[in-house]
Design an enzyme around this catalytic site. Structure first.
Site, PDB file in Angstrom:
ATOM      1  N   HIS A 147       8.694   4.778  10.663  1.00 42.99           N
ATOM      2  CA  HIS A 147       9.218   5.762  11.618  1.00 42.99           C
ATOM      3  C   HIS A 147       9.290   5.181  13.033  1.00 42.99           C
ATOM      4  CE1 HIS A 147       9.687   9.418   9.296  1.00 42.99           C
ATOM      5  NE2 HIS A 147       8.477   9.313   8.778  1.00 42.99           N
ATOM      6  N   GLY A 200       0.736  12.416   6.824  1.00 43.92           N
ATOM      7  CA  GLY A 200       0.982  11.482   7.913  1.00 43.92           C
ATOM      8  C   GLY A 200       2.075  12.006   8.818  1.00 43.92           C
ATOM      9  N   CYS A 248       8.536  13.057   2.960  1.00 45.97           N
ATOM     10  CA  CYS A 248       8.493  12.935   4.413  1.00 45.97           C
ATOM     11  C   CYS A 248       8.778  14.297   5.028  1.00 45.97           C
ATOM     12  CB  CYS A 248       9.540  11.923   4.871  1.00 45.97           C
ATOM     13  SG  CYS A 248       9.593  11.706   6.654  1.00 45.97           S
ATOM     14  N   LEU A 249       8.000  14.682   6.037  1.00 45.44           N
ATOM     15  CA  LEU A 249       8.202  15.988   6.669  1.00 45.44           C
ATOM     16  C   LEU A 249       9.564  16.060   7.358  1.00 45.44           C
ATOM     17  CD1 LEU A 249       4.614  16.554   8.105  1.00 45.44           C
ATOM     18  CD2 LEU A 249       5.625  17.580   6.056  1.00 45.44           C
ATOM     19  N   GLN A 268       8.491  11.944  15.170  1.00 46.10           N
ATOM     20  CA  GLN A 268       8.846  13.119  14.353  1.00 46.10           C
ATOM     21  C   GLN A 268       8.671  14.425  15.123  1.00 46.10           C
ATOM     22  OE1 GLN A 268       6.435  11.620  10.831  1.00 46.10           O
ATOM     23  NE2 GLN A 268       8.050  12.741   9.779  1.00 46.10           N
ATOM     24  N   HIS A 293       4.706   3.659   5.539  1.00 50.28           N
ATOM     25  CA  HIS A 293       5.728   4.715   5.677  1.00 50.28           C
ATOM     26  C   HIS A 293       5.790   5.189   7.136  1.00 50.28           C
ATOM     27  CE1 HIS A 293       7.673   8.684   4.379  1.00 50.28           C
ATOM     28  NE2 HIS A 293       7.291   8.917   5.615  1.00 50.28           N
ATOM     29  N   GLU A 294       4.622   5.465   7.727  1.00 55.34           N
ATOM     30  CA  GLU A 294       4.603   5.977   9.101  1.00 55.34           C
ATOM     31  C   GLU A 294       5.071   4.911  10.092  1.00 55.34           C
ATOM     32  OE1 GLU A 294       4.419   9.054   9.426  1.00 55.34           O
ATOM     33  OE2 GLU A 294       3.638   9.415   7.420  1.00 55.34           O
TER      34      GLU A 294
HETATM   35 NI    NI Z   1       7.792  10.334   7.076  1.00 60.16          NI
END
Ligand code: NI
Length: 188
Positions: A157, A46, A111-112, A51, A153-154
């Protein structure tokens, strides 16, 4: 298409509240294509637009399940490369959660933007959500399993929240310290 730079914590942009998309345009569709390419390259399941530095309420998700669901977990990068994953790209623009279940599920999230760190996070196991796709078409559906977890989660963000914010301060500080150590080791 292009692979974009992924912003990492503690970059202040990750704390920005993203704005709704008023009209889905070709520029958004180009961004979404780049977001998928960036996410697959990372690799991740995701990615939120913020991000990659764009403060608009846009997410891409692809759970990329293995073609053979009974295949063993890969134990090396070599093995992982041999597995064929089923591509299932999903786009969520202006997502809103309209209902969430009382039952929660726990998932070891990563998470990236917090690379190589993981933590067990509780979230509602099922959610109902509305969103637009990349053609601007409205959707309304109940989601469960990893897709529900990943969407939540996304969506965090979009409001400047990271998964580590759901951990105790002790655990969060531990992860951030470990991340710093990892970065120093890589820079050395
Ligand atoms: Ni993330």
């Amino acid at each position: 298409m292009a692979i974009l730079d992924i912003i990492e914590t503690p970059d202040a942009r990750l704390r920005v509240i993203s704005s709704p998309v008023e009209r889905v345009t070709d520029a958004h569709r180009a961004l979404i294509a780049d977001m998928f390419e960036t996410m697959y390259d990372a690799p991740g399941i995701g990615l939120a637009a913020i991000q990659v530095g764009v403060a608009e309420r846009i997410l891409v998700i692809d759970l990329q399940r293995p073609e053979d669901p009974d295949a063993a977990e890969p134990e090396s990068e070599e093995e992982a490369k041999k597995i064929t994953y089923v591509r299932d790209p999903r786009v969520f623009i202006n997502p809103v959660i309209t209902w969430e279940s009382d039952d929660v599920s726990v998932y070891n999230e990563g998470c990236l933007s917090v690379p190589e760190m993981y933590g067990d996070i509780d979230r509602p196991a099922r959610v109902r959500a509305t969103w637009l796709d990349e053609q601007g078409v409205a959707h309304d559906a109940e989601l469960d399993g990893l897709l529900a977890t990943c969407l939540q989660h996304e969506m965090d963000h979009l409001d400047g929240v990271l998964f580590i914010d759901h951990l105790s301060k002790l655990k969060r500080d531990m992860l951030l310290k470990r991340l710093e150590k990892l970065r120093r080791a890589k820079a050395a």
